[in-house]
Scaffold this motif. Structure first.
Motif, PDB file in Angstrom:
ATOM      1  N   ASN A  75       0.835  -1.199   0.000  1.00 60.30           N
ATOM      2  CA  ASN A  75       0.000   0.000   0.000  1.00 60.30           C
ATOM      3  C   ASN A  75       0.872   1.253   0.000  1.00 60.30           C
ATOM      4  OD1 ASN A  75      -2.461  -1.404   0.117  1.00 60.30           O
ATOM      5  ND2 ASN A  75      -2.246  -1.656   2.334  1.00 60.30           N
ATOM      6  N   PHE A  76       0.443   2.272  -0.724  1.00 61.34           N
ATOM      7  CA  PHE A  76       1.170   3.531  -0.740  1.00 61.34           C
ATOM      8  C   PHE A  76       0.193   4.654  -1.048  1.00 61.34           C
ATOM      9  CE2 PHE A  76       1.106   2.115  -5.113  1.00 61.34           C
ATOM     10  CZ  PHE A  76       0.888   3.264  -5.836  1.00 61.34           C
ATOM     11  N   VAL A  77       0.626   5.876  -0.788  1.00 63.51           N
ATOM     12  CA  VAL A  77      -0.185   7.058  -1.092  1.00 63.51           C
ATOM     13  C   VAL A  77       0.693   8.072  -1.803  1.00 63.51           C
ATOM     14  CG1 VAL A  77      -1.782   6.777   0.841  1.00 63.51           C
ATOM     15  CG2 VAL A  77       0.316   8.101   1.147  1.00 63.51           C
ATOM     16  N   ILE A  78       0.069   8.912  -2.592  1.00 61.58           N
ATOM     17  CA  ILE A  78       0.740  10.043  -3.223  1.00 61.58           C
ATOM     18  C   ILE A  78       0.167  11.309  -2.591  1.00 61.58           C
ATOM     19  CG2 ILE A  78       1.147  11.284  -5.382  1.00 61.58           C
ATOM     20  CD1 ILE A  78       0.804   8.643  -6.862  1.00 61.58           C
ATOM     21  N   LEU A  82      -5.034  18.971  -7.708  1.00 56.77           N
ATOM     22  CA  LEU A  82      -3.761  18.947  -7.006  1.00 56.77           C
ATOM     23  C   LEU A  82      -2.554  18.710  -7.911  1.00 56.77           C
ATOM     24  CD1 LEU A  82      -4.686  16.914  -3.778  1.00 56.77           C
ATOM     25  CD2 LEU A  82      -4.625  19.388  -4.091  1.00 56.77           C
ATOM     26  N   VAL A  83      -2.742  17.923  -8.970  1.00 59.22           N
ATOM     27  CA  VAL A  83      -1.607  17.556  -9.816  1.00 59.22           C
ATOM     28  C   VAL A  83      -1.569  18.469 -11.029  1.00 59.22           C
ATOM     29  CG1 VAL A  83      -0.504  15.721 -11.124  1.00 59.22           C
ATOM     30  CG2 VAL A  83      -1.762  15.174  -9.031  1.00 59.22           C
ATOM     31  N   GLN A  84      -0.627  19.414 -11.007  1.00 59.80           N
ATOM     32  CA  GLN A  84      -0.463  20.370 -12.092  1.00 59.80           C
ATOM     33  C   GLN A  84       1.015  20.459 -12.450  1.00 59.80           C
ATOM     34  OE1 GLN A  84      -2.217  24.037 -10.763  1.00 59.80           O
ATOM     35  NE2 GLN A  84      -4.192  23.113 -10.305  1.00 59.80           N
ATOM     36  N   ASP A  85       1.314  21.098 -13.557  1.00 58.37           N
ATOM     37  CA  ASP A  85       2.699  21.216 -14.010  1.00 58.37           C
ATOM     38  C   ASP A  85       3.570  21.842 -12.927  1.00 58.37           C
ATOM     39  OD1 ASP A  85       2.031  20.140 -16.409  1.00 58.37           O
ATOM     40  OD2 ASP A  85       1.954  22.026 -17.507  1.00 58.37           O
ATOM     41  N   GLY A  86       4.700  21.215 -12.667  1.00 59.99           N
ATOM     42  CA  GLY A  86       5.663  21.775 -11.734  1.00 59.99           C
ATOM     43  C   GLY A  86       5.425  21.454 -10.278  1.00 59.99           C
ATOM     44  N   VAL A  87       4.316  20.784  -9.933  1.00 59.43           N
ATOM     45  CA  VAL A  87       4.021  20.497  -8.533  1.00 59.43           C
ATOM     46  C   VAL A  87       4.918  19.354  -8.047  1.00 59.43           C
ATOM     47  CG1 VAL A  87       2.217  18.769  -8.969  1.00 59.43           C
ATOM     48  CG2 VAL A  87       2.161  20.109  -6.866  1.00 59.43           C
ATOM     49  N   THR A  88       5.334  19.437  -6.783  1.00 57.00           N
ATOM     50  CA  THR A  88       6.145  18.388  -6.164  1.00 57.00           C
ATOM     51  C   THR A  88       5.239  17.429  -5.411  1.00 57.00           C
ATOM     52  OG1 THR A  88       8.054  19.851  -5.928  1.00 57.00           O
ATOM     53  CG2 THR A  88       7.987  17.925  -4.501  1.00 57.00           C
ATOM     54  N   LEU A  89       5.440  16.129  -5.628  1.00 60.47           N
ATOM     55  CA  LEU A  89       4.618  15.101  -4.995  1.00 60.47           C
ATOM     56  C   LEU A  89       5.490  14.157  -4.178  1.00 60.47           C
ATOM     57  CD1 LEU A  89       2.294  14.186  -8.008  1.00 60.47           C
ATOM     58  CD2 LEU A  89       1.730  15.679  -6.081  1.00 60.47           C
ATOM     59  N   TYR A  90       4.903  13.606  -3.108  1.00 63.35           N
ATOM     60  CA  TYR A  90       5.568  12.591  -2.297  1.00 63.35           C
ATOM     61  C   TYR A  90       4.925  11.235  -2.559  1.00 63.35           C
ATOM     62  CZ  TYR A  90       7.342  16.461   0.633  1.00 63.35           C
ATOM     63  OH  TYR A  90       7.946  17.603   1.090  1.00 63.35           O
ATOM     64  N   LEU A  91       5.732  10.189  -2.677  1.00 66.88           N
ATOM     65  CA  LEU A  91       5.255   8.810  -2.742  1.00 66.88           C
ATOM     66  C   LEU A  91       5.590   8.180  -1.398  1.00 66.88           C
ATOM     67  CD1 LEU A  91       4.029   6.538  -4.489  1.00 66.88           C
ATOM     68  CD2 LEU A  91       6.352   5.941  -5.169  1.00 66.88           C
ATOM     69  N   LEU A  92       4.567   7.923  -0.571  1.00 63.33           N
ATOM     70  CA  LEU A  92       4.773   7.518   0.817  1.00 63.33           C
ATOM     71  C   LEU A  92       3.985   6.259   1.153  1.00 63.33           C
ATOM     72  CD1 LEU A  92       4.251  11.065   2.411  1.00 63.33           C
ATOM     73  CD2 LEU A  92       6.431  10.010   1.785  1.00 63.33           C
ATOM     74  N   GLN A  93       4.348   5.640   2.263  1.00 64.08           N
ATOM     75  CA  GLN A  93       3.592   4.491   2.762  1.00 64.08           C
ATOM     76  C   GLN A  93       2.355   4.932   3.527  1.00 64.08           C
ATOM     77  OE1 GLN A  93       6.876   2.613   4.838  1.00 64.08           O
ATOM     78  NE2 GLN A  93       6.986   0.991   3.284  1.00 64.08           N
ATOM     79  N   SER A  94       2.388   6.151   4.060  1.00 62.91           N
ATOM     80  CA  SER A  94       1.224   6.733   4.736  1.00 62.91           C
ATOM     81  C   SER A  94       1.331   8.241   4.643  1.00 62.91           C
ATOM     82  CB  SER A  94       1.159   6.294   6.202  1.00 62.91           C
ATOM     83  OG  SER A  94       2.272   6.784   6.918  1.00 62.91           O
ATOM     84  N   VAL A  95       0.202   8.930   4.800  1.00 64.69           N
ATOM     85  CA  VAL A  95       0.175  10.383   4.649  1.00 64.69           C
ATOM     86  C   VAL A  95       1.099  11.063   5.653  1.00 64.69           C
ATOM     87  CG1 VAL A  95      -1.297  12.437   4.832  1.00 64.69           C
ATOM     88  CG2 VAL A  95      -2.145  10.398   3.671  1.00 64.69           C
TER      89      VAL A  95
END
Length: 209
Positions: free
Chosen positions: A8-11, A27-40
């Protein structure tokens, strides 16, 4: 990303808002930074860096508040610039349930870097999005409108009380950035929102601009 099919993972965004099918386009737009995590609320294993690209208003860098400050009936403009910075701390600590702590430090030890003015408070802190908007927008905190997270979200302006720290001292409304560049050449904002373990840092430099 080497994620197994049974893991399981969350973005999330840097503000720890989980990306879902419903809010993806928001939330997801050009240039945005995202985290790929196991939990929020997973603790980050290392620091992340995000570059903010924007064109600052020319007044911020060229005038640096000089017109507003020097229009103060011939008074020394420096106290007004410092007051603008302190006003941010007054706003941040306005809703504290306990003691409001605001420290003003003048740093002159060249072994620690260039001379600096530091304003430190125990306010509610700013998210990465709020720091981003503090850097980008040049509007009064009371007239800002639109789809963005204000750096003064939830703030209620108190009734004016002359010569009292229970009231706002911001007089000219030229903003913290102009105050910073009136006093010096760069700004470093370090903030930890009250409801998260993340620490966000923003650096603005006249040289970079």
């Amino acid at each position: 990303f080497s994620i197994s099919t049974d893991e399981n993972f969350v973005i999330t965004t840097t503000n720890r808002k989980e990306v879902t099918e419903e809010n993806f386009s928001e939330l997801v737009q050009d240039g945005v930074t995202l985290y790929l995590l196991q939990s929020v609320d997973q603790i980050l294993l290392s620091a992340t860096k995000e570059r903010i690209d924007f064109l600052p208003h020319y007044d911020t860098l060229v005038k640096s508040g000089m017109y507003e400050y020097y229009a103060s009936e011939g008074q020394n403009p420096l106290p007004f610039a410092l007051a603008e910075l302190i006003d941010n701390s007054l706003s941040a600590t306005a809703c504290n349930s306990g003691i409001r702590s605001i420290q003003i430090k003048l740093l002159f030890d060249e072994s620690q870097g260039k001379p600096a003015v530091a304003v430190i408070d125990n306010g509610r802190g700013m998210t990465s999005k709020q720091l981003n908007n503090w850097a980008v927008y040049r509007l009064s905190k009371f007239t800002r409108q639109g789809d963005f997270e204000s750096d003064h979200s939830g703030y209620v302006r108190p009734l004016p009380v002359p010569r009292s720290l229970n009231s706002d001292i911001s007089y000219f409304g030229v903003g913290g950035k102009q105050a910073v560049f009136f006093v010096g050449q760069s700004a470093r904002m370090i903030s930890k929102p009250a409801d998260t373990q993340d620490v966000h840092e923003l650096v603005l430099s006249k040289e970079d601009f």
